[in-house]
Design an enzyme around this catalytic site. Sequence first.
Site, PDB file in Angstrom:
ATOM      1  N   ASP A  92      -7.101  34.285 -35.854  1.00 24.27           N
ATOM      2  CA  ASP A  92      -6.886  32.881 -35.543  1.00 24.27           C
ATOM      3  C   ASP A  92      -8.025  32.325 -34.713  1.00 24.27           C
ATOM      4  OD1 ASP A  92      -4.713  31.911 -36.695  1.00 24.27           O
ATOM      5  OD2 ASP A  92      -3.321  32.319 -35.047  1.00 24.27           O
ATOM      6  N   ASP A 121       0.810  -1.217   0.000  1.00 25.30           N
ATOM      7  CA  ASP A 121       0.000   0.000   0.000  1.00 25.30           C
ATOM      8  C   ASP A 121       0.849   1.276   0.000  1.00 25.30           C
ATOM      9  OD1 ASP A 121      -2.380  -1.206  -0.208  1.00 25.30           O
ATOM     10  OD2 ASP A 121      -3.123  -0.733   1.784  1.00 25.30           O
ATOM     11  N   GLY A 138      -7.927  24.353 -37.607  1.00 30.98           N
ATOM     12  CA  GLY A 138      -9.151  24.485 -38.395  1.00 30.98           C
ATOM     13  C   GLY A 138      -9.015  24.381 -39.888  1.00 30.98           C
ATOM     14  N   MET A 139      -8.294  25.281 -40.465  1.00 30.06           N
ATOM     15  CA  MET A 139      -8.253  25.364 -41.923  1.00 30.06           C
ATOM     16  C   MET A 139      -7.605  24.125 -42.525  1.00 30.06           C
ATOM     17  SD  MET A 139      -9.779  27.419 -43.432  1.00 30.06           S
ATOM     18  CE  MET A 139     -10.057  28.198 -44.978  1.00 30.06           C
TER      19      MET A 139
END
Lengths: 460, 513
Positions: free
Chosen positions: B299, B36, B434-435
């Site tokens: 952006d 433990d 994204g793009m």
Amino acid sequence: MSVKIDETLTVECETGNYHTFCPISCVSWLYQKIEDSFFLVVGTKTCGYFLQNALGVMIFAEPRYAMAELEEGDISAQLNDYEGLKRLCIQIKKDRDPSVIIWIGTCTTEIIKMDLEGMAPKLEWEIGIPILVARANGLDYAFTQGEDTVLAAMAHRCPEPEFCSRERKETIQKVFAFPSREKDELDEYANHPSLVLFGSLPSNVAFQLNLELRRQSIKVSGWLPAQRYTDLPSLGDGVYVCGVNPFLSRTATTLIRREKCELIGAPFPIGPDGTRAWIEKICPVFGVETKGLEEREEGIWESLKDYLDLVRGKSVFFMGDNLLEVSLARFLIRCGMIVYEIGIPYMDKRYQAAELALLRDTCIRMCVPIPRIVEKPDNSNQIRRLRELQPDLAITGMAHANPLEARGISTKWSVEFTFAQIHGFANARDVLELVTRPLRRQRNLEDLGRTTLVRKNNKF
Amino acid sequence: MKLAYWMYAGPAHIGTLRVASSFKNVHAIMHAPLGDDYFNVMRSMLERERDFTAATASIVDRHVLARGSQERVIGNIFRKEWEERPDLIILTPTCTSSILQEDLQKFVDRASIISDSKVIFADVDHYQVNEIQAADRTLEQVVRYYLDRSHRQEALDQFVTDVPSVNIIGIFTLGFHNQHDSRELRRLLRDLDIEINQIIPEGGSVEDLKNLPKAWFNLIPYREVGLMTAIYLNKEYGMPYISTTPMGAVDIAEFIRQIHKNIDTLASSSSNKRVDYEPYIDAQTRFISQAAWFSRSIDCQNLTGKETIVFGDATHAASITKILAREMGIRVSCAGTSCKHDAEWFKEQIQGFCDEILITDDHAEVGDMIARVEPSAIFGTQMERHIGKRLDIPCGVISAPVHIQNFPLGYRPFLGYEGTNQIADLVYNSFALGMEEHLLDIFGGHDTKQIMTKNLSTSTGLIWNPESRLELSKIPRFVREKVQKNTERFARQKGIQTITVEVMYAAKEAFST
């Protein structure tokens, strides 16, 4: 130069305040080994958190294990254990459809005296899936001994030899991928009683060991555990068994007492010396004379030359946490290293007898004193001894590795030896790859100086 | 009894150990079975700690079960005292040993009579509280112990410092980016000309705790740990506290204004000159931190309306939700936390910033929710990162539980003005740019990957045969998931197990009419 050699082998015992993994960690390699199994660890959050942290990324790979997390109601027996387990097992059956469910009993189930062994047969009958119980708890066992408890439980489920139909034999052969040369087979193998090996190894390592014995015309009729639960080997009167790992003493006892098998006591096939000694113990039992072993061992040592140059004369300290320590130490002494201490959680002198004898012989052969063997070590005493001895390498758990490194002592995590492939002739290189890694890194960084990176250097 | 694969918070004793090992010269002894003590592994590996973790186990084994552990526990306490001379020894049970119902408090009382070190028993109920709640309690317990003691000895100096000063409460080991946050907070306070009285527990000394009341007020950067201590100090010593997390520009401003208010209240009675932080807030927000400008830049425009999901501890999940919605204009479809005990606060905080709220500590529920919403990005814990991997959705890690890669060596605060920059980077980099993604879709791109089922495997029993799999891979990526989903829905409705090309087209017909 004459070196005085103490030929008696003594095992000291300390306080048992040492760091090791909880034995429930065995599910991590066993669920991968036994493909159609499901491991259910019956325990608390502490167990679950340990598995989650110790097994890291495996958790995310849809593993075939889970926690049956006990809640307050379970502890105080307000809830019905049987109904609880039944509910979970039915869900497991629905989601995964395993061939066997293995309940791992933990410290908590021990303390609250949950009768897993009593409930399993009843539930097995009710839901139609075999349920095994292994008490892999931290009250009684350390780390790899978890596997021992599981295999001991599994041994009871192995079929008896007379039920071993032809069909079954074929599956065994398929699983272990013996080339199907029925005709040659009689010539290839000596006529001997069946031999079953026990210990969980990755399938390719198991295959390598099978092959190694086949070269001596000895046929391995099965492994405990097999790749699938449904392919367990047959055991019984007249079946010979031999262990491949030093932590399987309970399994060995079960095989002898309950299954009436004959145990072949041998050193373990770790390192070329161990592998050869292992084969040399097995062959005479079947009246087979070994052939070409010496050359084979020599060949392996030859191929290890580059690593041996690195380790020769270096000193090692085993803090002890996985019971592989004696075998590894014996191999490393044979490699020319000096072992200061072999810490080990538990020492079964009977099961490890042949390994201990080989350790003694190796020490005599290499002209080094027999290292002290410390059962149930005490980590803080060990750290004091480490400070005095300043070994070149400490083989230790992860709790101490970084602090020791920061104090200029190279370390290797002992856990890696449990997960790496270290058995047989072919894998001796892997052991040395692990052992030399810290030494090689040290050599690469030597020019930087700065070996101790703690502020108060003397406060070890 | 419940089936569990993963948990967001550990057992109680981990929290106690985290507090204990954060203080200097405090030793924790856990009453636990062998194995433990993996807390030491976590600390040594994740934090890459150079020192031995000051936590040991007093092992519970068969002998202890038979005879009781009094001798052993007391022996271990004395031994640690003799070996390490700690200021304080904290004894804590684990889940298992707490069932034994031994009177550990009694052992502690006995040991503390003889011992030079102070000895206390961390009384946390393992079946009621989790890791973070236990950490909160233990910290309060330690502080209370030392203050009560000084109070009794009449050694307590309650006069506040001449210049404005604060205590930072709740920075500790294995906390998510805590070290970096601590450094950033110190920088922020230095900018505001505020002295730091103490930071606890990380690196603090228990012997100094008696000086806590000398600070003007307390700062609680994370809600999970420290609040209990702050409330105690407020009740007993009348110390005000600020529990606003300075994460994200808006909340940092709020945090600074609260500091202002507190200083004004106290300074008005003395002759200190008034402060004005507004110009500082303005300059930092508009020019020093890049985050505000980033949200305005083109952006960030591409992120407008993208769907996200946030999940984590209450502090981080709430703050990140507010940052995404309020400061970056990103839509948070669902925000959730695993801190069930703090659900009310969480709901109140993110009211109006997200569509849905999820309070659960079951990772499968989170997984199903993510699979259902199919967001463009996830902000969560390591678990969500792996769910994201399986579903092919990017994920930024914003909260514990975490892996070693979330203990970076480089400077990565989440708090303060530098924190806003780090968060902006994390958010921006998490979205598949994204793009780029758009263009790849249009031109069929680099998509040679095998089709993966977007559902978690526990929830679907459907099999796609090789032909239908191939057919599915021919469908353009941006509608593929929809086709897959509809087909599976159709198959389930019809009770079909194996999906063939015929089933696919039957599904298409069924849904297009």
